[in-house]
Design a protein around this motif. Structure first.
Motif, PDB file in Angstrom:
ATOM      1  N   CYS A   6      -1.080  -1.853   5.300  1.00 30.96           N
ATOM      2  CA  CYS A   6      -1.244  -3.257   4.906  1.00 30.96           C
ATOM      3  C   CYS A   6      -0.296  -4.199   5.631  1.00 30.96           C
ATOM      4  O   CYS A   6      -0.573  -5.381   5.767  1.00 30.96           O
ATOM      5  CB  CYS A   6      -1.072  -3.410   3.404  1.00 30.96           C
ATOM      6  N   CYS A  51       0.816  -1.217   0.000  1.00 27.74           N
ATOM      7  CA  CYS A  51       0.000   0.000   0.000  1.00 27.74           C
ATOM      8  C   CYS A  51       0.852   1.271   0.000  1.00 27.74           C
ATOM      9  O   CYS A  51       0.412   2.318  -0.440  1.00 27.74           O
ATOM     10  CB  CYS A  51      -0.923   0.012   1.212  1.00 27.74           C
ATOM     11  N   MET A  92       7.190   0.066   9.964  1.00 28.27           N
ATOM     12  CA  MET A  92       6.750  -0.033   8.577  1.00 28.27           C
ATOM     13  C   MET A  92       7.607   0.919   7.760  1.00 28.27           C
ATOM     14  O   MET A  92       7.481   2.149   7.883  1.00 28.27           O
ATOM     15  CB  MET A  92       5.281   0.378   8.462  1.00 28.27           C
TER      16      MET A  92
HETATM   17  S1  FES Z   1       3.558  -1.092   2.270  1.00 28.69           S
HETATM   18 FE1  FES Z   1       1.721  -1.301   3.345  1.00 28.69          FE
HETATM   19  S2  FES Z   1       2.309  -0.858   5.361  1.00 28.69           S
HETATM   20 FE2  FES Z   1       4.069  -0.396   4.233  1.00 28.69          FE
END
Ligand code: FES
Lengths: 318, 173
Positions: free
Chosen positions: A274, A269, A303
């Protein structure tokens, strides 16, 4: 199958024509002539050249003409190599990746008059703008084109010339025009814009210093650095498993820095929801901006698509 | 508990019932290119949509470096477009969400793991789609947040065929 993500729009060189004064006009199109992503008048794109250089050029065609990106490139023998590569190495049918178009000006509803001042090849960002204004029937605009002798892109300027919208100033016979008189009086309904060599844009900046900032637009040959959050600081990512150090520029995402460093990371995402890009961290002060990790998980993971760092160094389990 | 009450079972979904319509069809041959409205799409079982960027073997989509069997065709609810306009004042067209099929009256979020008919084709929903930052870059609209949890459905094609605008969508349970 390609393993690397596709990050550019694939185009092929559909046309190359000489346009005088050492300029070549390149037409880029989709391989199947599919419509290309839309752009605003005066927008520019990055070309990812076959030799690895990335260069920015203004789009010269009208936004309504959505099946092509047309750029005009002057060969600069002593330039940084982008124009030489395009002039000397690129041929019809070559594949060139380009970025999504950026920038440009939507003619504002409260602007009644436009004055464009261009130096030589600096006319390119105003071609699409002026032709757009002509096409929508805008009554009041003028393009002052300052050249030494030869008018660049004469064929592209022809419709504007015929409409009486171009004033050519030849410095070889009349010397340099006075920019202040070209620009005229300050007017809140007037938009003035300039593109040309450094000396010209500086002078223009001077003569428009008293103008409201929103009514003045200066386009430089060298794209200004992207606007970044003033609080953003650069930092270094240290990859524990390989010992690699990757610098992250202020405002850059870790993800972009890792990709630039040739490190393959999985993402989906790119917006912190995600979980595809979850990575363990070992040392440092990560700034979490995701919306998936629990406080407990954040003590171990982050993330990479959205996280930042509050310290100079962040050690990742990569 | 959910198991005990038989929630979401094929049986309960069929009993509660729904039928929907195919309202728009779109495809694009390569990443970043505008989606083009089509009167019909040709779905190939186990492969994808003829001419679309994610067709297996073509791999010209933004996510093609991460092949996924269940992304042969993607669906989006017309109701989400209406809600975006109503609740967030965002005008998003069916060509902008970048899914292939815009349906009306189909509870996409309820269909994960289920089979349903899209016109004459049979699909199996593999997972919910997730929004992607990339779409904000393409559309220039701040739609990432508003699309969380209603960003459509990824499906595998079990039985191919031609899907046309106006076709019926119905449960296959
Ligand atoms: S690519 Fe979806 S949380 Fe980082």
């Amino acid at each position: 199958m390609s393993v690397r993500p596709i990050t550019t729009i694939k185009t092929v060189v559909a046309g190359i024509e000489g346009a005088g004064a050492g300029i070549k006009v390149f037409t880029l199109a989709d391989p199947d002539r599919w419509a290309l992503p839309p752009f605003k008048p005066g927008a520019h794109i990055d070309l990812h050249l076959p030799n690895g250089l990335v260069r920015t050029y203004s789009l010269c065609n009208e936004p309504a003409d959505n099946s092509r990106y047309v750029i005009a490139v002057k060969r600069e023998a002593d330039g940084r190599g982008g124009s030489r590569a395009l002039h000397d190495e690129v041929g019809i049918g070559d594949v060139i990746g380009v970025s999504l178009p950026r920038g440009g000006l939507e003619p504002g509803a409260d602007i009644a008059r436009h004055v464009f001042v261009a130096g030589g090849i600096g006319v390119t960002p105003f071609l699409s703008m002026a032709r757009h204004l002509l096409q929508i029937g805008n009554a009041d605009f003028v393009l002052h084109l300052i050249v030494r002798e030869e008018v660049p892109l004469a064929a592209h300027l022809a419709p504007l010339m015929e409409a009486g919208r171009v004033v050519v100033h030849r410095t070889s016979c009349a010397g340099r025009p006075d920019l202040a008189s070209l620009v005229g009086e300050v007017g809140v309904q007037t938009m003035v814009a300039c593109c040309g060599p450094e000396g010209m844009t500086e002078e223009f900046e001077g003569v428009t210093a008293a103008w409201p900032a929103a009514n003045v637009h200066i386009e430089r040959f060298v794209a200004p650095p992207p606007v970044i959050d003033p609080d953003a600081k650069p930092f270094v990512l240290s990859l524990a498993r390989t010992g690699t150090e990757i610098p992250v520029r202020a405002g850059q995402t870790m993800l972009a820095a890792l990709q630039e460093g040739g490190i393959d990371v999985s993402t989906s995402c790119c917006g912190g929801i995600c979980g595809a890009c979850k990575v363990g961290w070992i040392e440092g002060k990560p700034v979490h901006r995701d919306r998936v990790l629990s406080p407990y998980e954040r003590e171990r993971f982050l993330m990479i698509c959205v996280a930042g760092s509050d310290a100079d160094r962040l050690v990742l389990d990569l | 508990m959910l198991d005990e009450i038989g929630a979401g079972s094929a049986d309960s979904t069929a009993r509660l019932g729904w039928t929907g319509l195919v309202r728009f069809l779109h495809l694009a041959p390569r990443a970043f290119l505008p989606m083009r409205a089509m009167e019909q799409l040709v779905l190939v079982a186990g492969q994808g949509i003829e001419g679309d960027r994610y067709m297996i073997g073509r791999e010209e989509g933004y996510y093609s470096h991460k092949p996924e069997e269940g992304r042969q065709v993607t669906l989006f609810e017309l109701e989400t477009l209406i809600a975006l306009k109503r609740d967030a004042g965002i005008e998003l067209g069916p060509e902008e969400h970048r899914r292939n099929v815009t349906v009306e009256g189909v509870p996409l979020n309820h269909l994960v793991g289920r089979r349903f008919w899209l016109g004459e084709t049979l699909l199996e929903a593999t997972r919910l789609s997730i929004p992607c930052r990339h779409i904000e870059e393409i559309t220039g609209k701040a739609i990432f947040d508003p699309l969380i949890n209603r960003s459509g459905l990824n499906c595998r094609i079990l039985q191919g065929g031609i899907v046309r605008v106006g076709d019926t969508v119905r449960n296959a349970a």
